[in-house]
Design a protein around this motif. Structure first.
Motif: not given
Length: 222
Positions: A187-194
């Motif tokens: 998910f794009y949100s996983q990229l953002m979290a990292v």
């Protein structure tokens, strides 16, 4: 809402209630049995539209403390997130139907490289893939192969069903077509979290992906 299908359905029905007095009356007749009513006053929005229009790319970049340098991302929007509302006033006008760029913008704001991906709005088969995957493997195969050919390390998507289908049917595709694809779908949100320096497990949940992204996990703060 963060789900493409939920957004499409709730937005569509909400607009019908707003625009059609007879339909609104029918809905309120049903709601009246429980002592409820609805005047059409809510506005249904997709999380990505909120990020684009209310938060903005500059604010997203400001949160990045752990840039995803060297990570190549294929932004797979899917067929429902931007259709049919994204280019309309009611949809926030946050992107186009044919060639949406918001996932590429998210990836680049996080310090990653967005690769050219000309199947970004192709259908993965949706719920048909869950019930009859053999009917949709060719659709998913095209998406996966386009990402591989583009040199992507991961496919990024906002749609839960797209994420599930494109990730979990790669083994079936390999078996049927004699390929050997194992490209992570996040998910794009996983990229953002990292990129925001958040916890790889608690916040990004990278350990929950069926196909693990070693490159993304290596970039994550432990």
């Amino acid at each position: 809402t963060a789900c493409a299908a939920c957004y499409l359905n709730t937005h569509h029905n909400n607009e019908d209630i707003r625009e059609d007095e007879s339909f609104k009356a029918e809905v309120n007749e049903a709601l009246g049995a429980a002592g409820k009513s609805y005047d059409g006053g809510l506005h249904v929005r997709h999380m990505c539209e909120v990020l684009v229009n209310d938060v903005g790319m500059d604010k997203i970049r400001e949160q990045v403390t752990n840039p995803l340098g060297g990570l190549k991302v294929a932004g797979y929007v899917g067929c429902q997130t931007v259709r049919p509302f994204a280019g309309t006033d009611d949809g926030g006008k946050y992107d186009t139907y044919e060639d949406p760029n918001f996932l590429d913008d998210f990836a680049e704001a996080c310090g990653a490289e967005a690769v050219e991906f000309d199947v970004k709005t192709n259908c993965c088969g949706g719920s048909v893939a869950v019930m009859s995957p053999e009917r949709t493997l060719h659709l998913i195969k095209r998406i996966v192969e386009a990402a591989v050919e583009a040199g992507a390390d991961v496919i990024s998507t906002p749609c839960p069903l797209c994420q599930t289908n494109v990730e979990m049917y790669q083994d079936a595709i390999n078996k049927k077509y004699g390929t050997n694809h194992q490209i992570p779908v996040v998910f794009y949100s996983q990229l953002m979290a990292v990129a925001f320096g958040m916890d790889a497990k608690k916040d990004a949940a990278l350990h929950r992906n069926t196909i693990r992204s070693e490159k993304l996990e290596a970039l994550a703060k432990k």
